[in-house]
Design a protein around this motif. Structure first.
Motif, short mmCIF file in Angstrom:
data_model
loop_
_atom_site.label_atom_id
_atom_site.label_comp_id
_atom_site.label_asym_id
_atom_site.label_seq_id
_atom_site.Cartn_x
_atom_site.Cartn_y
_atom_site.Cartn_z
N UNK A 120 0.85 -1.19 0.00
CA UNK A 120 0.00 0.00 0.00
C UNK A 120 0.89 1.25 0.00
N UNK A 121 0.29 2.37 -0.40
CA UNK A 121 1.03 3.63 -0.37
C UNK A 121 1.55 3.90 1.03
N UNK A 122 0.71 3.65 2.04
CA UNK A 122 1.13 3.93 3.42
C UNK A 122 2.32 3.08 3.84
N UNK A 123 2.34 1.82 3.41
CA UNK A 123 3.47 0.95 3.75
C UNK A 123 4.77 1.47 3.15
N UNK A 124 4.68 1.93 1.91
CA UNK A 124 5.89 2.45 1.25
C UNK A 124 6.35 3.73 1.95
N UNK A 125 5.37 4.58 2.32
CA UNK A 125 5.72 5.80 3.05
C UNK A 125 6.33 5.47 4.40
N UNK A 126 5.74 4.49 5.10
CA UNK A 126 6.28 4.09 6.41
C UNK A 126 7.70 3.56 6.26
N UNK A 127 7.94 2.80 5.18
CA UNK A 127 9.28 2.28 4.94
C UNK A 127 10.27 3.42 4.70
N UNK A 128 9.85 4.39 3.88
CA UNK A 128 10.73 5.53 3.59
C UNK A 128 11.05 6.28 4.88
N UNK A 129 10.02 6.47 5.72
CA UNK A 129 10.22 7.21 6.98
C UNK A 129 11.05 6.40 7.96
N UNK A 130 11.06 5.08 7.82
CA UNK A 130 11.83 4.24 8.73
C UNK A 130 13.31 4.23 8.41
N UNK A 131 13.65 4.68 7.22
CA UNK A 131 15.07 4.63 6.80
C UNK A 131 15.89 5.62 7.62
N UNK A 132 16.91 5.15 8.32
CA UNK A 132 17.66 6.05 9.21
C UNK A 132 18.47 7.11 8.48
N UNK A 133 18.69 6.91 7.19
CA UNK A 133 19.50 7.89 6.44
C UNK A 133 18.70 8.56 5.31
N UNK A 134 17.38 8.38 5.34
CA UNK A 134 16.49 9.01 4.35
C UNK A 134 16.95 8.75 2.91
N UNK A 135 17.26 7.48 2.63
CA UNK A 135 17.77 7.12 1.30
C UNK A 135 16.67 6.75 0.32
N UNK A 136 15.42 6.71 0.81
CA UNK A 136 14.30 6.35 -0.06
C UNK A 136 13.56 7.62 -0.45
N UNK A 137 13.49 7.84 -1.76
CA UNK A 137 12.87 9.06 -2.26
C UNK A 137 11.59 8.68 -3.00
N UNK A 138 10.50 9.33 -2.62
CA UNK A 138 9.21 9.03 -3.24
C UNK A 138 8.68 10.30 -3.91
N UNK A 139 8.28 10.13 -5.15
CA UNK A 139 7.71 11.24 -5.91
C UNK A 139 6.35 10.82 -6.46
N UNK A 140 5.53 11.83 -6.79
CA UNK A 140 4.27 11.49 -7.45
C UNK A 140 4.53 11.32 -8.95
N UNK A 141 3.46 11.06 -9.68
CA UNK A 141 3.55 10.80 -11.13
C UNK A 141 4.26 11.93 -11.88
N UNK A 142 4.02 13.16 -11.41
CA UNK A 142 4.59 14.32 -12.10
C UNK A 142 6.03 14.61 -11.66
N UNK A 143 6.56 13.80 -10.75
CA UNK A 143 7.92 14.04 -10.29
C UNK A 143 8.01 15.01 -9.13
N UNK A 144 6.86 15.33 -8.52
CA UNK A 144 6.89 16.18 -7.32
C UNK A 144 7.28 15.33 -6.12
N UNK A 145 8.19 15.85 -5.32
CA UNK A 145 8.69 15.11 -4.16
C UNK A 145 7.60 14.94 -3.12
N UNK A 146 7.36 13.68 -2.70
CA UNK A 146 6.43 13.40 -1.60
C UNK A 146 7.21 13.17 -0.32
N UNK A 147 8.35 12.46 -0.45
CA UNK A 147 9.19 12.20 0.72
C UNK A 147 10.64 12.00 0.27
N UNK A 148 11.66 12.51 0.95
CA UNK A 148 11.56 13.41 2.10
C UNK A 148 10.98 14.75 1.67
N UNK A 149 10.17 15.33 2.55
CA UNK A 149 9.48 16.59 2.20
C UNK A 149 10.49 17.73 2.07
#
Ligand code: SF4
Length: 85
Positions: A56-85
């Motif tokens: 789920x989207x929430x699981x992927x977000x939780x995983x990104x937030x769990x990363x101690x070095x913020x190495x997971x970058x999530x963007x929307x379809x248009x390439x807008x950054x969702x995480x890290x904010x």
């Protein structure tokens, strides 16, 4: 930096997921939180899996937030950054 890959999550959200492999320290918390999306490769760095859309989207977000070095970058379809904010 890995190539950004596009996933449609199990709840229908289209996201781009990218891993900064220079930052990744192989802590594997992302793998524990979203095992269909993330795995460690033979260099002990995270990769995204083809099954990532089963998370789920929430699981992927939780995983990104769990990363101690913020190495997971999530963007929307248009390439807008969702995480890290
Ligand atoms: S949680 Fe972060 S540091 Fe740990 S394996 Fe995943 S991307 Fe790498």
């Amino acid at each position: 930096m890995s190539d950004a890959k596009i996933f449609t999550t199990s709840d229908g959200k289209v996201i781009k997921v990218q891993i900064d492999r220079d930052l990744c320290i192989g802590a594997a918390t992302c793998v524990a939180v979203a095992p269909k999306m993330f795995a460690l490769d033979n260099e002990a760095k995270a990769i995204t899996l083809d099954t990532g859309g089963e998370e789920s989207f929430q699981s992927v977000m939780d995983a990104a937030k769990s990363c101690p070095v913020a190495a997971i970058i999530i963007e929307d379809e248009q390439g807008n950054k969702i995480y890290p904010a």
